[in-house]
Design a protein around this motif. Structure first.
Motif, PDB file in Angstrom:
ATOM      1  N   ASN A 164       0.855  -1.180   0.000  1.00  0.00           N
ATOM      2  CA  ASN A 164       0.000   0.000   0.000  1.00  0.00           C
ATOM      3  C   ASN A 164       0.896   1.238   0.000  1.00  0.00           C
ATOM      4  O   ASN A 164       2.119   1.141   0.169  1.00  0.00           O
ATOM      5  CB  ASN A 164      -0.993  -0.008   1.175  1.00  0.00           C
ATOM      6  CG  ASN A 164      -0.304  -0.041   2.516  1.00  0.00           C
ATOM      7  OD1 ASN A 164       0.504   0.833   2.830  1.00  0.00           O
ATOM      8  ND2 ASN A 164      -0.608  -1.038   3.328  1.00  0.00           N
ATOM      9  N   PHE A 165       0.291   2.382  -0.201  1.00  0.00           N
ATOM     10  CA  PHE A 165       1.069   3.612  -0.357  1.00  0.00           C
ATOM     11  C   PHE A 165       1.974   3.883   0.843  1.00  0.00           C
ATOM     12  O   PHE A 165       3.073   4.417   0.690  1.00  0.00           O
ATOM     13  CB  PHE A 165       0.138   4.799  -0.622  1.00  0.00           C
ATOM     14  CG  PHE A 165       0.875   6.043  -0.990  1.00  0.00           C
ATOM     15  CD1 PHE A 165       1.400   6.205  -2.256  1.00  0.00           C
ATOM     16  CD2 PHE A 165       1.052   7.048  -0.048  1.00  0.00           C
ATOM     17  CE1 PHE A 165       2.105   7.359  -2.593  1.00  0.00           C
ATOM     18  CE2 PHE A 165       1.747   8.205  -0.378  1.00  0.00           C
ATOM     19  CZ  PHE A 165       2.281   8.361  -1.649  1.00  0.00           C
ATOM     20  N   HIS A 214       6.014   8.098  -6.505  1.00  0.00           N
ATOM     21  CA  HIS A 214       4.577   8.192  -6.195  1.00  0.00           C
ATOM     22  C   HIS A 214       3.746   7.902  -7.444  1.00  0.00           C
ATOM     23  O   HIS A 214       2.752   7.162  -7.390  1.00  0.00           O
ATOM     24  CB  HIS A 214       4.228   9.580  -5.641  1.00  0.00           C
ATOM     25  CG  HIS A 214       4.912   9.902  -4.361  1.00  0.00           C
ATOM     26  ND1 HIS A 214       4.333   9.711  -3.139  1.00  0.00           N
ATOM     27  CD2 HIS A 214       6.153  10.404  -4.120  1.00  0.00           C
ATOM     28  CE1 HIS A 214       5.181  10.084  -2.185  1.00  0.00           C
ATOM     29  NE2 HIS A 214       6.290  10.503  -2.761  1.00  0.00           N
ATOM     30  N   GLN A 215       4.160   8.472  -8.560  1.00  0.00           N
ATOM     31  CA  GLN A 215       3.438   8.264  -9.820  1.00  0.00           C
ATOM     32  C   GLN A 215       3.508   6.799 -10.254  1.00  0.00           C
ATOM     33  O   GLN A 215       2.509   6.229 -10.708  1.00  0.00           O
ATOM     34  CB  GLN A 215       4.001   9.184 -10.897  1.00  0.00           C
ATOM     35  CG  GLN A 215       3.727  10.646 -10.611  1.00  0.00           C
ATOM     36  CD  GLN A 215       4.533  11.582 -11.493  1.00  0.00           C
ATOM     37  OE1 GLN A 215       5.624  11.258 -11.965  1.00  0.00           O
ATOM     38  NE2 GLN A 215       3.996  12.786 -11.708  1.00  0.00           N
ATOM     39  N   PHE A 246       3.982   4.180  -8.305  1.00  0.00           N
ATOM     40  CA  PHE A 246       3.151   3.386  -7.396  1.00  0.00           C
ATOM     41  C   PHE A 246       1.687   3.467  -7.799  1.00  0.00           C
ATOM     42  O   PHE A 246       0.990   2.455  -7.854  1.00  0.00           O
ATOM     43  CB  PHE A 246       3.334   3.825  -5.941  1.00  0.00           C
ATOM     44  CG  PHE A 246       2.520   2.996  -4.997  1.00  0.00           C
ATOM     45  CD1 PHE A 246       3.045   1.840  -4.440  1.00  0.00           C
ATOM     46  CD2 PHE A 246       1.201   3.325  -4.700  1.00  0.00           C
ATOM     47  CE1 PHE A 246       2.275   1.043  -3.602  1.00  0.00           C
ATOM     48  CE2 PHE A 246       0.428   2.536  -3.863  1.00  0.00           C
ATOM     49  CZ  PHE A 246       0.973   1.392  -3.314  1.00  0.00           C
ATOM     50  N   GLN A 247       1.203   4.675  -8.082  1.00  0.00           N
ATOM     51  CA  GLN A 247      -0.201   4.846  -8.464  1.00  0.00           C
ATOM     52  C   GLN A 247      -0.526   4.088  -9.753  1.00  0.00           C
ATOM     53  O   GLN A 247      -1.589   3.480  -9.875  1.00  0.00           O
ATOM     54  CB  GLN A 247      -0.539   6.329  -8.595  1.00  0.00           C
ATOM     55  CG  GLN A 247      -0.564   7.028  -7.249  1.00  0.00           C
ATOM     56  CD  GLN A 247      -0.675   8.545  -7.355  1.00  0.00           C
ATOM     57  OE1 GLN A 247      -0.465   9.127  -8.403  1.00  0.00           O
ATOM     58  NE2 GLN A 247      -1.000   9.177  -6.238  1.00  0.00           N
ATOM     59  N   ALA A 248       0.394   4.106 -10.719  1.00  0.00           N
ATOM     60  CA  ALA A 248       0.165   3.401 -11.975  1.00  0.00           C
ATOM     61  C   ALA A 248       0.108   1.891 -11.751  1.00  0.00           C
ATOM     62  O   ALA A 248      -0.765   1.211 -12.298  1.00  0.00           O
ATOM     63  CB  ALA A 248       1.265   3.747 -12.985  1.00  0.00           C
ATOM     64  N   ASP A 275      -0.549   0.351  -8.879  1.00  0.00           N
ATOM     65  CA  ASP A 275      -1.690   0.048  -8.011  1.00  0.00           C
ATOM     66  C   ASP A 275      -3.018   0.068  -8.763  1.00  0.00           C
ATOM     67  O   ASP A 275      -3.939  -0.673  -8.424  1.00  0.00           O
ATOM     68  CB  ASP A 275      -1.711   1.039  -6.846  1.00  0.00           C
ATOM     69  CG  ASP A 275      -2.617   0.603  -5.716  1.00  0.00           C
ATOM     70  OD1 ASP A 275      -2.551  -0.571  -5.312  1.00  0.00           O
ATOM     71  OD2 ASP A 275      -3.399   1.448  -5.238  1.00  0.00           O
ATOM     72  N   SER A 276      -3.114   0.894  -9.798  1.00  0.00           N
ATOM     73  CA  SER A 276      -4.377   0.998 -10.535  1.00  0.00           C
ATOM     74  C   SER A 276      -4.479  -0.008 -11.684  1.00  0.00           C
ATOM     75  O   SER A 276      -5.526  -0.089 -12.329  1.00  0.00           O
ATOM     76  CB  SER A 276      -4.551   2.422 -11.075  1.00  0.00           C
ATOM     77  OG  SER A 276      -3.580   2.699 -12.058  1.00  0.00           O
ATOM     78  N   ASP A 277      -3.436  -0.764 -11.939  1.00  0.00           N
ATOM     79  CA  ASP A 277      -3.418  -1.728 -13.038  1.00  0.00           C
ATOM     80  C   ASP A 277      -3.771  -3.119 -12.518  1.00  0.00           C
ATOM     81  O   ASP A 277      -3.022  -3.695 -11.726  1.00  0.00           O
ATOM     82  CB  ASP A 277      -2.032  -1.741 -13.680  1.00  0.00           C
ATOM     83  CG  ASP A 277      -1.926  -2.645 -14.888  1.00  0.00           C
ATOM     84  OD1 ASP A 277      -2.790  -3.530 -15.078  1.00  0.00           O
ATOM     85  OD2 ASP A 277      -0.953  -2.479 -15.641  1.00  0.00           O
TER      86      ASP A 277
END
Length: 155
Positions: free
Chosen positions: A11-12, A43-44, A46-48, A50-52
């Motif tokens: 997680n973040f 951060h970017q 991780f978000q990419a 995590d959303s895939d």
């Protein structure tokens, strides 16, 4: 030692620990930037990830402390009659627990994740400057079946 391990999706809040692990070797210290605050690029990324739905950034914890990280990417292919494969990358185990079976248990857990996804093969690469990692993967049953090539692109 091995009975108190937890395997889970990252997680973040794990991001600082993950980057610290990635930077903690002779290759990582050159290509990573472990600083406070972390560069926005982490951060970017991780978000990419995590959303895939076909990417999983995973950690192993020992006593509520992140001691390992890896990323599994699930890819559908037309080969093998439309089969799925898993690619494992960015494997790092904290130096304080290396050689104690944590990495083996983490990889076994990852292999199970690939089986549950229906993958027919798992592939990974390891840098030629990491002969111990190559031997580790071979002990787990991975074989040198292909030649791997990379082309680094200028940004």
């Amino acid at each position: 030692m091995l009975s108190n391990l937890t395997f889970r999706l990252a997680n973040f809040d794990d991001l600082n620990d993950i980057v610290k692990l990635l930077a903690d070797d002779k290759l990582g210290e050159v290509r990573e930037k472990y600083e406070n605050p972390l560069p926005l690029s982490y951060h970017q990324a991780f978000q990419a990830i995590d959303s895939d739905p076909n990417n999983s950034l995973c950690v192993v914890e020992k006593e509520n402390r992140v001691v390992g990280v890896l990323q599994i990417t699930f890819t559908p292919y037309l080969t093998y009659q439309g089969g799925w494969r898993a690619t494992i990358e960015g494997v790092r185990i904290d130096a304080s627990v290396r050689g104690r079976g944590v990495g083996k248990k983490f990889m076994e857990w990852s292999i199970q994740q690939a089986k549950e996804k229906g993958c027919h093969v798992i592939q990974l690469t390891t840098d030629k400057q990491r002969p111990d990692a190559l031997a580790f993967y071979q002990q787990l049953g991975f074989t040198n079946s292909h030649e791997g090539l990379k082309l680094h692109l200028e940004n």
